[in-house]
Design a protein around this motif. Structure first.
Motif: not given
Length: 202
Positions: A129, A133, A136, A141-142, A144-147
């Motif tokens: 993360n 923040t 997850l 999902k983690a 994806l959120e970090l690109g």
């Protein structure tokens, strides 16, 4: 999970970043090189004076970087695997982002994390993360959120909850065991359990 895909291993060996599941929260793995740590700290927006831990398959593997006294083996054996992170003396000073003279080492419990360390050696063990923040619980999902691209994510759900308890292991002439234990961050193992173990195993 069985073998780590060659494509994923190649990312790490080229100083890239891989998200992976652990027994607590999704983690971010890089090899302990300066270039890889540059990328990791930039991705997490993490300050350089906040070192990350190293995750290993065993304390024997940790001996590549740190001094592991017999006392540390006994201490880890007294608790569930993956619940403690030990801060130990480095053989030679490492990158300050790994702690410099003192390095935090966690022996993995999750099978995918274990397979990763067996495949490429010790890797960073820091949550997947951006600093500040909420983390997850799903690795995909983690990532994806970090690109991160799909091949840089090892899938898996993590139970969440508290992280590992950080213990600093220091030589001590006043301790019957020859070492003192200081709790640096209380996590899944409470201070009372560590104190109780010390009283029984001095």
């Amino acid at each position: 999970m069985g073998a780590i895909p060659d494509e994923t291993q190649a990312i790490l060996r080229s100083n890239g970043i891989v998200a992976y599941p652990t027994s607590t929260l999704p983690g971010l793995a890089t090899l302990p090189t300066s270039e890889a740590l540059d990328a990791l700290f930039a991705l997490k927006h993490r300050r350089a004076d906040q070192p990350v831990s190293l995750g290993v398959a065993s304390l024997q593997q940790a001996e590549l970087f740190v001094e592991v006294p017999e006392f540390a083996h006994r201490l880890l054996a007294g608790f569930e695997r993956g619940t403690l992170t030990l801060i130990l003396d480095a053989h030679e000073p490492l990158d300050q982002r790994l702690g410099g003279h003192r390095v935090a080492v966690r022996v993995f419990a999750h099978p995918t994390a274990l397979a990763l360390a067996h495949s490429v050696g010790p890797v960073t063990a820091t949550s997947a993360n951006v600093a500040g923040t909420p983390p997850l619980h799903e690795t995909e999902k983690a990532g994806l959120e970090l690109g991160l691209p799909p091949h840089a994510v090892l899938p898996g759900n993590c139970p969440g909850g508290q992280g590992s308890t950080f213990l600093s292991i220091d030589k001590s002439v006043s301790s019957p065991a020859g070492y003192s234990v200081t709790i640096m961050r209380e996590g899944v193992i409470p201070q009372s359990d560590v104190t109780s173990w010390m009283l029984k195993n001095h």
